[in-house]
Design a protein around this motif. Structure first.
Motif, mmCIF file in Angstrom:
data_model
loop_
_atom_site.group_PDB
_atom_site.id
_atom_site.type_symbol
_atom_site.label_atom_id
_atom_site.label_comp_id
_atom_site.label_asym_id
_atom_site.label_seq_id
_atom_site.Cartn_x
_atom_site.Cartn_y
_atom_site.Cartn_z
ATOM 1 N N UNK A 128 3.051 -3.490 -3.419
ATOM 2 C CA UNK A 128 1.892 -4.308 -3.764
ATOM 3 C C UNK A 128 0.656 -3.675 -3.144
ATOM 4 N N UNK A 129 -0.367 -3.513 -3.935
ATOM 5 C CA UNK A 129 -1.599 -2.914 -3.416
ATOM 6 C C UNK A 129 -2.762 -3.427 -4.246
ATOM 7 N N UNK A 130 -3.960 -3.216 -3.739
ATOM 8 C CA UNK A 130 -5.099 -3.484 -4.599
ATOM 9 C C UNK A 130 -5.226 -2.307 -5.553
ATOM 10 N N UNK B 209 -17.083 5.632 1.793
ATOM 11 C CA UNK B 209 -16.116 5.823 2.871
ATOM 12 C C UNK B 209 -14.804 5.154 2.481
ATOM 13 N N UNK B 210 -13.722 5.774 2.852
ATOM 14 C CA UNK B 210 -12.409 5.303 2.407
ATOM 15 C C UNK B 210 -12.055 3.943 3.001
ATOM 16 N N UNK B 211 -12.661 3.597 4.144
ATOM 17 C CA UNK B 211 -12.445 2.268 4.734
ATOM 18 C C UNK B 211 -13.749 1.766 5.350
ATOM 19 N N UNK C 268 0.794 -1.236 0.000
ATOM 20 C CA UNK C 268 0.000 0.000 0.000
ATOM 21 C C UNK C 268 0.818 1.275 0.000
ATOM 22 N N UNK C 269 2.083 1.191 -0.390
ATOM 23 C CA UNK C 269 2.880 2.410 -0.335
ATOM 24 C C UNK C 269 4.147 2.277 -1.159
ATOM 25 N N UNK C 270 4.430 3.273 -1.986
ATOM 26 C CA UNK C 270 5.665 3.267 -2.755
ATOM 27 C C UNK C 270 6.778 3.843 -1.902
ATOM 28 N N UNK C 271 7.819 3.047 -1.701
ATOM 29 C CA UNK C 271 8.880 3.440 -0.776
ATOM 30 C C UNK C 271 10.102 3.986 -1.496
ATOM 31 N N UNK D 211 1.121 9.664 1.912
ATOM 32 C CA UNK D 211 2.138 8.966 1.141
ATOM 33 C C UNK D 211 1.631 7.665 0.547
ATOM 34 N N UNK D 212 0.497 7.174 1.010
ATOM 35 C CA UNK D 212 0.120 5.805 0.671
ATOM 36 C C UNK D 212 -0.810 5.683 -0.528
ATOM 37 N N UNK D 213 -0.774 4.503 -1.097
ATOM 38 C CA UNK D 213 -1.563 4.183 -2.277
ATOM 39 C C UNK D 213 -3.068 4.385 -2.091
ATOM 40 N N UNK D 214 -3.619 4.059 -0.928
ATOM 41 C CA UNK D 214 -5.075 4.174 -0.777
ATOM 42 C C UNK D 214 -5.626 5.560 -1.083
ATOM 43 N N UNK D 215 -4.764 6.555 -1.180
ATOM 44 C CA UNK D 215 -5.257 7.876 -1.541
ATOM 45 C C UNK D 215 -5.841 7.916 -2.941
#
Lengths: 333, 333
Positions: free
Chosen positions: B155-157, B243-245, B145-148, B188-192
């Motif tokens: 890896x993310x959905x 909702x985001x989650x 869930x995050x590009x480092x 910073x994370x992909x879920x955005x």
DNA sequence: TCTATTTCATGTAACGTTTCATATAAATTT
DNA sequence: AAATTTATATGAAACGTTACATGAAATAGA
């Protein structure tokens, strides 16, 4: 000069500090070493950013610094909480945790246990249901929620007191006619004492009660039939229900809603375990809370205790009651 | 005769079978060995119930056969599911999992990462939020869930597609006016990308939409104020909310109930993650489901892949929609 | 039948530690 | 000051593996 692309070893530290290998070992293990040596070694360790290789240590000591946690899964909230706290308790003591999710499979449970005999782990903490499970007496094994036989300690919450507490709470909250609901055929486990405790509580407080026990888990329909049978003129004859787990309480809540019974106005509901929504938001239902962090700590403490001659057969830890919206509370308690 | 009270070693097997040590090693590792030898060794292994000591193997090979999982905790259902499936994927490949619960603490995250450089684990799978986290390019690290940064696969959905799917579902279900709600400052994370996807979906389908983003997690009151502001004549101006989650959806559901809005009659609600009550009973809400088993498998596969030269920077796995009671379904879908 | 070649089991060294017997230097005794 | 004791750093051996150089036996060629 240390080797390329490889973590520094004791040999590198010894060379850097200009001392012998054994001296470095002593410093690392906190054994007495002359001050001038100690300083030089510590400096070299810092400079090279050295960390001991605990696998080499383990090979030498015939220890693995690893404890296996045998648990059906980490997805059920109660198992998840146990996993979390046992992991913390182990890391605190510099032990690793090998997570063994058994998915209730007796074959896997037995397989993981045989690992312990092969020195792949130093001990096992196990939450198992398979009645045929064999754990030899000399195996370093701590069982959760179940007595596995002589020499194998069992750690559990005080299930009897929990059942009793549930009955007392329902009595305090004005119930007269209550029910105990349970699923699961794992009669070998400690949680069965919840029923006996509830019964005792009911008798003490003069509650009339009924018990309904199903072998199948999650058998929504059967509980619906049972509860529907106890509705007279649209009103449930029970004014209080104690469910053996929060999981069951969740299902019963749905059954009651379907039967148009209001919770907590018509009937009050108490579960067991202390499960919280999303791990921390709020309680699913009013519930008897298991002291999960203390259970975890106790398991680890017992397992790693030096003097294993003192093996208590059963350790019971105190439960508490928590309000979770499915009971009518008298005050702010 | 094997030593007392100790697991048998290769030496014991060699003695029992009357062959050399190296021959046993070859048999154990499936290397070519003459048939008569193989049979004798296999017999001895069975007789002594021998298992290789993987710590000694690891010492020799400079490998630990251990992968660290860096995750805030195992109690949040999404983390619990990831933990469970990653554990399974690793055990399938004879790797152990070292569970590192970071509790969102940047210090602990960094500490566990430094372990990798010290050969205490062969790799790390990490779900982290600390923006300052440093992962050197050559570290075997898979981020969830995050590009480092360069050389560290993520890896993310497919979060963007998930947002889009949510908008499309709401449109299909008859919504005209929708809202996107989000908490958390982890930009910073992909879920955005869920937000951007939702926006795109709304534009494509001609939905009018509004975005509400809060930094604080679980800020019930602020969302209540926001939604109360959008009530005209007791009726919410939104007929759909994304909702985001699922966790946030759980809170919003409570807010809506408090504001006397019926779900799904007055307003339909879609969450994200695919969290199930008690791990498996039912969905908390209608939701975009992350393919957790596939995410887990992909992380492990990438981490242990031999040819790490082929490091995809980002792997997106497909999401699906699941009905969970907070939407009006047209049919049985 | 004898040499040349191949095949394959053997045994030793090494991985990074800890432990223990040995050696060396310092401190004490006479 | 020499002899004895004490203190403490040293370095080799061992833990259970794997890998590689070695050597013995078996096969093939002449």
């Amino acid at each position: 000069m240390p080797k390329e692309n490889t973590a520094p070893t004791m040999k590198d530290v010894a060379r850097e500090a200009g001392v012998a290998l054994g001296t470095v070992s002593k410093v690392v293990n906190g054994l007495p070493v002359g001050d001038s040596y100690r300083v030089r070694v510590e400096e070299a360790i810092r400079k090279l950013n050295y960390q001991v290789n605990s696998y080499a240590q383990g090979l030498k000591a015939n220890k693995t610094y690893t404890v296996a946690l045998l648990i059906p899964n980490t997805v059920d909230p109660f198992y998840a909480a146990l996993t979390y706290h046992i992991n913390i308790a182990l890391l605190k003591r510099k032990y690793r945790m090998l997570l063994c999710a058994t998915d209730f499979d007796p074959r896997q449970e037995q397989e993981y246990i045989s690992m312990a005999q092969h020195n792949k782990v130093d001990g096992i903490i196990g939450l198992t249901y398979n009645p045929g499970l064999v754990v030899e007496e000399n195996t370093p094994f701590i069982a959760i929620d179940r007595s596995m036989g002589p020499g194998i300690p069992c750690v559990a919450c005080d299930n009897f007191a929990g059942g009793q507490l549930a009955a007392e709470k329902l009595a305090d909250l004005g119930c007269k006619n209550v029910a105990f609901l349970r699923t699961g055929s794992a009669l070998v486990n400690e949680p069965n004492k919840r029923k006996a405790g509830f019964e005792t509580g009911c008798l003490t407080r003069g509650l009339s009660y009924e018990m309904k026990i199903l072998d199948d888990a999650d058998s929504f329909d059967e509980f619906e039939a049972f509860l529907a049978d106890h509705i007279i003129n649209g009103k449930l004859t029970f004014d209080g229900i104690f469910c053996v787990t929060d999981r069951l309480a969740y299902l019963i809540l749905k059954v009651l809603r379907k039967l148009h019974q209001r919770v907590p106005e018509d009937v009050q509901l108490i579960g067991f375990d202390g499960i919280q929504s999303f791990g921390d938001i709020d309680y699913h239902c009013s519930t008897i809370v298991q002291p999960v962090p203390e259970i975890a700590e106790m398991c680890v403490e017992l397992l790693l205790r030096e003097n294993m001659l003192v093996k208590p057969p059963l350790v019971c830890l105190p439960v508490t009651y928590a309000y979770g919206g499915t009971t009518r509370e008298k005050s702010e308690e």
